[in-house]
Enzyme design. Structure first.
Site, PDB file in Angstrom:
ATOM      1  N   HIS A 197      -4.833  -0.584   5.729  1.00 17.29           N
ATOM      2  CA  HIS A 197      -4.419   0.210   6.895  1.00 17.29           C
ATOM      3  C   HIS A 197      -5.389   0.108   8.073  1.00 17.29           C
ATOM      4  CE1 HIS A 197      -7.162   2.841   4.787  1.00 17.29           C
ATOM      5  NE2 HIS A 197      -6.238   3.272   3.932  1.00 17.29           N
ATOM      6  N   LYS A 235      -9.471  -0.346  -5.995  1.00 13.60           N
ATOM      7  CA  LYS A 235      -9.510   0.302  -4.683  1.00 13.60           C
ATOM      8  C   LYS A 235     -10.885   0.924  -4.469  1.00 13.60           C
ATOM      9  CE  LYS A 235      -7.826   1.924  -0.792  1.00 13.60           C
ATOM     10  NZ  LYS A 235      -6.757   2.939  -0.732  1.00 13.60           N
ATOM     11  N   HIS A 246       1.589   5.351  -1.732  1.00 15.66           N
ATOM     12  CA  HIS A 246       1.255   6.533  -2.523  1.00 15.66           C
ATOM     13  C   HIS A 246       2.549   7.209  -2.962  1.00 15.66           C
ATOM     14  CE1 HIS A 246      -3.026   6.564  -1.163  1.00 15.66           C
ATOM     15  NE2 HIS A 246      -2.494   6.039  -0.060  1.00 15.66           N
ATOM     16  N   HIS A 263     -10.725   1.062   1.540  1.00 14.67           N
ATOM     17  CA  HIS A 263     -10.522   2.045   2.603  1.00 14.67           C
ATOM     18  C   HIS A 263     -11.730   1.888   3.506  1.00 14.67           C
ATOM     19  CE1 HIS A 263      -9.078   6.071   4.160  1.00 14.67           C
ATOM     20  NE2 HIS A 263     -10.242   5.902   4.765  1.00 14.67           N
ATOM     21  N   HIS A 318       0.865  -1.193   0.000  1.00 11.02           N
ATOM     22  CA  HIS A 318       0.000   0.000   0.000  1.00 11.02           C
ATOM     23  C   HIS A 318       0.893   1.232   0.000  1.00 11.02           C
ATOM     24  CE1 HIS A 318      -3.967   1.973   1.184  1.00 11.02           C
ATOM     25  NE2 HIS A 318      -3.105   2.976   1.089  1.00 11.02           N
ATOM     26  N   ASP A 340       1.226   2.640   3.580  1.00  9.50           N
ATOM     27  CA  ASP A 340       0.363   3.801   3.352  1.00  9.50           C
ATOM     28  C   ASP A 340       1.193   5.084   3.412  1.00  9.50           C
ATOM     29  OD1 ASP A 340      -1.945   5.210   2.753  1.00  9.50           O
ATOM     30  OD2 ASP A 340      -2.617   5.353   4.826  1.00  9.50           O
TER      31      ASP A 340
END
Length: 385
Positions: A216, A141, A59, A178, A57, A289
């Protein structure tokens, strides 16, 4: 509300197999056993060599910034699952290929960017088939609209995408979720538990074979749910959610660089998530994350959510695992469980951590700005060799 037989069975299985007292006692026993049996090993550990890990995970933001952060991840990890919440989002296989090529050019040789696509109310089964065919997309996602950074394109009601989710399940792709509801009436600290109750259980009732990763996780509720769910349900765990509780947000004032979504929770939840990570269960695996934002976007009247941890990800996890004498569980969590869940080969190379303190810089370059890293200006006891 009436519930189907499958829905009731899932609730019963969860309640019976992992009731709160049972899980709490199990966690206590783990802590006692580790403190007795592993203290000597942990105290003597000066270095730690692991199979090269993966970050499931991550970004890395857009083209103007990713070249400053991708090398942190690719120096340590063999693979990473890249999140799609750009503006505009990464919605199709074609979008993903373009983004993936940019990431590959910025990364160290041999690094593999695996992709997940942004699920919207308008995603079609045909687009899912194209995603499966490309070979590098691992799933979709699910962002509930309004849940986090750039989630305004997210799903407004999972019933609107039931045919698309059915196709995701049929093709063996994974739905990365999420896990928070966004109702204004729900306290921000309760959103994860409500998501399980109101969204995830009904979703799995309608698509029981669907592969799902709760991303997460931050609560005892999520840890218990995943631990007791079938094998097609897994979870990623971040470094911040095993190292800090919500007090960190307010220590000495408002601390914007501890603000992330899902938000940090009470100490009992931090302990439960750390216990899950160090339990040895194959259902839990590493997903940082890591989510960089320019310093000014964090330190503002309405600061962005996200913690940049890629600069020290594995040392941070080692710190957390060592705190409960569980360094022997780190390799499976970081290097094996995620690969096994996603059905890709385990990596063959290795990385080594050394027990040697270092001070994290106060900032790193980030496009035309800077990013403030997790533990900025503070010491971390482990470092990569």
């Amino acid at each position: 509300r009436a519930m189907s037989t499958t829905h009731v069975s899932m609730r019963a299985a969860i309640a019976g197999a992992f009731s709160r007292p049972q899980l709490t006692n199990r966690m206590r026993c783990q802590r006692i056993v580790r403190s007795r049996a592993l203290t000597t090993t942990s105290a003597a550990a000066k270095s730690l060599t692991l199979t090269k890990p993966d970050d499931w995970h991550l970004h890395v933001r857009d083209a103007s910034k990713l070249s400053d952060v991708v090398p942190f991840t690719s120096a340590t990890f063999a693979r990473a699952l890249i999140m799609p919440n750009l503006t505009p989002p990464v919605r199709t296989a074609e979008d993903a290929k373009e983004y993936r090529d940019m990431i590959t050019r910025a990364a160290h040789d041999g690094f593999e960017a695996h992709m997940t696509l942004y699920l919207t109310d308008n995603t079609t089964p045909a687009q899912v088939e194209a995603a499966k065919a490309c070979g590098f997309v691992r799933g979709y996602k699910l962002y509930p609209a309004g849940a986090t950074t750039n989630s305004e394109y997210g799903v407004t009601d999972v019933r609107k995408v039931k045919d698309t989710i059915k196709k995701i399940s049929e093709l063996g792709l994974t739905l990365q979720v999420h896990g928070e509801v966004t109702h204004a009436s729900v306290d921000v600290f309760d959103r994860e538990a409500k998501f399980i109750e109101e969204v995830l259980i009904p979703l799995l009732d309608s698509a029981p074979e669907l592969r799902v990763v709760m991303e997460h996780i931050t609560t005892r509720d999520a840890a218990e749910f995943v631990a007791s769910a079938p094998a097609n349900i897994g979870a990623t765990i971040t470094p911040q959610h095993v190292l800090f509780n919500r007090n960190a947000l307010f220590k000495g004032g408002l601390r914007p660089h501890f603000y992330c979504l899902p938000i940090l929770k009470r100490e009992e939840h931090r302990e439960a998530v750390l216990a899950a990570a160090t339990s040895g269960s194959k259902k839990f695996f590493l997903g940082t994350d890591s989510a960089p934002h320019p310093k000014g976007a964090k330190e503002s009247a309405c600061g962005c959510a996200g913690i940049f941890s890629a600069h020290a990800a594995l040392p941070l996890y080692a710190t957390a695992f060592e705190s409960v004498n569980a360094l022997d569980k780190l390799e499976a969590f970081a290097s094996h469980n995620g690969a096994d869940f996603y059905g890709v080969p385990r990596n063959t190379g290795t990385v080594t951590l050394e027990k040697k303190s270092w001070t994290v810089p106060t900032e790193y370059k980030f496009g035309d700005s800077v990013v403030v890293p997790f533990y900025a200006g503070e010491d971390i006891e482990w470092q990569m060799v």
